[in-house]
Design a protein around this motif. Structure first.
Motif, PDB file in Angstrom:
ATOM      1  N   GLU A 149       0.810  -1.217   0.000  1.00 34.55           N
ATOM      2  CA  GLU A 149       0.000   0.000   0.000  1.00 34.55           C
ATOM      3  C   GLU A 149       0.849   1.275   0.000  1.00 34.55           C
ATOM      4  N   TRP A 150       1.981   1.241  -0.697  1.00 37.55           N
ATOM      5  CA  TRP A 150       2.807   2.441  -0.837  1.00 37.55           C
ATOM      6  C   TRP A 150       2.225   3.351  -1.912  1.00 37.55           C
ATOM      7  N   ASP A 151       2.473   4.647  -1.759  1.00 41.58           N
ATOM      8  CA  ASP A 151       2.010   5.614  -2.760  1.00 41.58           C
ATOM      9  C   ASP A 151       3.157   6.087  -3.651  1.00 41.58           C
ATOM     10  N   THR A 152       4.247   5.311  -3.690  1.00 44.24           N
ATOM     11  CA  THR A 152       5.385   5.655  -4.539  1.00 44.24           C
ATOM     12  C   THR A 152       6.147   4.376  -4.875  1.00 44.24           C
ATOM     13  N   ASP A 153       7.302   4.532  -5.560  1.00 40.37           N
ATOM     14  CA  ASP A 153       8.123   3.381  -5.929  1.00 40.37           C
ATOM     15  C   ASP A 153       9.192   3.115  -4.870  1.00 40.37           C
ATOM     16  N   ILE A 154       9.593   1.845  -4.767  1.00 41.72           N
ATOM     17  CA  ILE A 154      10.723   1.451  -3.928  1.00 41.72           C
ATOM     18  C   ILE A 154      11.804   0.934  -4.871  1.00 41.72           C
ATOM     19  N   GLU A 155      12.890   1.689  -4.992  1.00 44.27           N
ATOM     20  CA  GLU A 155      13.920   1.348  -5.974  1.00 44.27           C
ATOM     21  C   GLU A 155      14.716   0.102  -5.581  1.00 44.27           C
ATOM     22  N   LYS A 156      15.060  -0.030  -4.299  1.00 42.31           N
ATOM     23  CA  LYS A 156      15.858  -1.168  -3.848  1.00 42.31           C
ATOM     24  C   LYS A 156      15.235  -1.732  -2.577  1.00 42.31           C
ATOM     25  N   THR A 157      15.010  -3.052  -2.570  1.00 39.78           N
ATOM     26  CA  THR A 157      14.351  -3.701  -1.438  1.00 39.78           C
ATOM     27  C   THR A 157      15.153  -4.917  -1.004  1.00 39.78           C
ATOM     28  N   SER A 158      15.405  -5.027   0.304  1.00 43.59           N
ATOM     29  CA  SER A 158      16.119  -6.199   0.834  1.00 43.59           C
ATOM     30  C   SER A 158      15.584  -6.518   2.224  1.00 43.59           C
ATOM     31  N   ALA A 159      15.735  -7.782   2.613  1.00 40.15           N
ATOM     32  CA  ALA A 159      15.300  -8.223   3.936  1.00 40.15           C
ATOM     33  C   ALA A 159      16.251  -9.291   4.453  1.00 40.15           C
ATOM     34  N   THR A 160      16.520  -9.245   5.738  1.00 35.69           N
ATOM     35  CA  THR A 160      17.357 -10.242   6.400  1.00 35.69           C
ATOM     36  C   THR A 160      16.586 -10.827   7.567  1.00 35.69           C
ATOM     37  N   VAL A 161      16.515 -12.164   7.630  1.00 35.84           N
ATOM     38  CA  VAL A 161      15.830 -12.852   8.726  1.00 35.84           C
ATOM     39  C   VAL A 161      16.874 -13.592   9.558  1.00 35.84           C
ATOM     40  N   ILE A 162      16.900 -13.302  10.853  1.00 38.94           N
ATOM     41  CA  ILE A 162      17.827 -13.944  11.781  1.00 38.94           C
ATOM     42  C   ILE A 162      17.022 -14.863  12.697  1.00 38.94           C
ATOM     43  N   SER A 163      17.386 -16.135  12.727  1.00 40.49           N
ATOM     44  CA  SER A 163      16.649 -17.135  13.520  1.00 40.49           C
ATOM     45  C   SER A 163      17.614 -17.879  14.447  1.00 40.49           C
ATOM     46  N   PRO A 164      17.918 -17.315  15.616  1.00 41.58           N
ATOM     47  CA  PRO A 164      18.902 -17.958  16.508  1.00 41.58           C
ATOM     48  C   PRO A 164      18.355 -19.172  17.267  1.00 41.58           C
ATOM     49  N   TYR A 165      17.029 -19.325  17.353  1.00 46.21           N
ATOM     50  CA  TYR A 165      16.453 -20.394  18.165  1.00 46.21           C
ATOM     51  C   TYR A 165      15.860 -21.523  17.330  1.00 46.21           C
ATOM     52  N   ALA A 166      15.923 -21.426  16.002  1.00 51.39           N
ATOM     53  CA  ALA A 166      15.391 -22.485  15.141  1.00 51.39           C
ATOM     54  C   ALA A 166      16.194 -22.520  13.844  1.00 51.39           C
ATOM     55  N   GLU A 167      16.589 -23.697  13.438  1.00 51.83           N
ATOM     56  CA  GLU A 167      17.378 -23.841  12.215  1.00 51.83           C
ATOM     57  C   GLU A 167      16.500 -23.620  10.979  1.00 51.83           C
ATOM     58  N   ILE A 168      17.022 -22.863  10.025  1.00 56.08           N
ATOM     59  CA  ILE A 168      16.309 -22.606   8.771  1.00 56.08           C
ATOM     60  C   ILE A 168      16.526 -23.788   7.830  1.00 56.08           C
ATOM     61  N   LEU A 169      15.424 -24.373   7.337  1.00 58.58           N
ATOM     62  CA  LEU A 169      15.503 -25.534   6.454  1.00 58.58           C
ATOM     63  C   LEU A 169      15.342 -25.160   4.984  1.00 58.58           C
TER      64      LEU A 169
END
Length: 332
Positions: A149-169
């Motif tokens: 629901e943005w009213d403009t553009d997003i030129e660069k998008t990144s996300a980092t998920v850190i899971s110290p209590y559960a292993e990522i499969l």
């Protein structure tokens, strides 16, 4: 020569007006959207967003809409949102206000008394509960990192998920039109406790980037107990509990003053002075019985009232009634 000058003038004016309209429709651009998502021990998510915006004209700030109610893997998620802080890069708080929309939370950031222009950075920190899903084989995180629901553009998008209590499969992500799965527009990589995602495309209005992570269900996460779920449900829906009070008052007054009255005796037609009483709460209604002629009504009148017409049976009954009253004599 005049035609050439006219054509050039037309082209110049067309370019100027089209360029100005573009800038008018895009008052600012989000040049960089970075989201860091940390899985907490209590199965909640701690989200920190770094948003860099470039204002092309003077504005008060930005509006960030965070989706909190959505569908994932055939389930409906109603997340619990808690805003912690909204600051700039120097940890100076911004003025903001929040409001609840149909399926999201709107954060309006900016001072209504001031306008800004140029590059500004926003750090939004909040926690999200009830988004980590449990399955027999794994636990799963499904999160719309940017919202659509943005009213403009997003030129660069990144996300980092850190899971110290559960292993990522396993992980996957999608970037593009809201509601569509477009994994080809997203790059991702992960290790045992960290996953990184990046959109390959510019995200325009009604577009988003969604990340999905499968976690090992043999983990150190502590999910809410059944009692905690019941208490949380009561706290989230306390308004419905308040609604019980006026309903209880209406029920009380109806029970005391609003119920129907009826005679003690079923034969109310010959005993007009019968004592009346309140109809019982679970009393089953039935038709009263009359074992003697109804006062002031003849058989033909009563038969006409019942079916709203005079039948042969009504006339026959009236003849017998007249004979009973000694007006007629019937001989075999």
């Amino acid at each position: 020569m005049k035609k050439i000058i006219a054509s050039l003038t037309y082209i110049i004016f067309y370019f100027l007006f089209s360029t100005s309209s573009v800038f008018a429709s895009s008052d600012y651009i989000v040049t960089n959207f970075q989201s860091q998502i940390e899985v907490q021990r209590d199965a909640s998510l701690l989200v920190t967003e770094k948003i860099t915006a470039n204002f092309l004209i003077y504005k008060h700030g930005i509006i960030r809409v965070v989706p909190v109610t959505y569908s994932a893997s055939g389930r409906t998620i109603a997340a619990k949102f808690n805003l912690i802080s909204v600051t700039d890069e120097n940890d100076v708080p911004y003025k903001y206000s929040t409001s609840r929309l149909a399926q999201s939370v709107q954060i309006k950031i900016g001072d209504p008394e001031k306008t800004i222009i140029g590059e500004k950075k926003y750090f939004i920190k909040y926690s999200i509960k009830k988004v980590l899903l449990r399955y027999e084989t794994h636990d799963e995180i499904y999160w719309n990192a940017t919202g659509h629901e943005w009213d403009t553009d997003i030129e660069k998008t990144s996300a980092t998920v850190i899971s110290p209590y559960a292993e990522i499969l396993k992980i996957k992500c999608s970037a593009g039109e809201f509601g569509l799965t477009q994994e080809e527009n997203c790059e991702s990589d992960f290790s045992r406790n960290e996953a990184k995602f990046e959109s390959k495309v510019v995200l325009s209005q009604n577009q988003d980037m969604t990340v999905t992570l499968s976690l090992d269900n043999k983990n150190q996460l502590v999910f809410p107990s059944e009692l905690e779920k019941i208490i949380d449900l009561a706290l989230d829906n306390w308004g419905y509990l308040i609604a019980i009070f006026p309903f209880s008052m209406m029920f009380y007054f109806w029970f005391k003053k609003g119920r129907d009255m009826r005679f003690e005796s079923d034969n109310v037609y010959t005993k007009q002075e019968s004592v009346s009483r309140t109809v019982g709460l679970f009393e089953r209604e039935h038709l009263p019985l009359a074992y003697s002629p109804i006062k002031d009504l003849t058989p033909s009148q009563l038969g006409t009232i019942l079916d709203e017409r005079v039948d042969l049976a009504d006339v026959t009954a009236e003849i017998i009634e007249l004979a009973r009253l000694k007006y007629l004599k019937i001989e075999k």
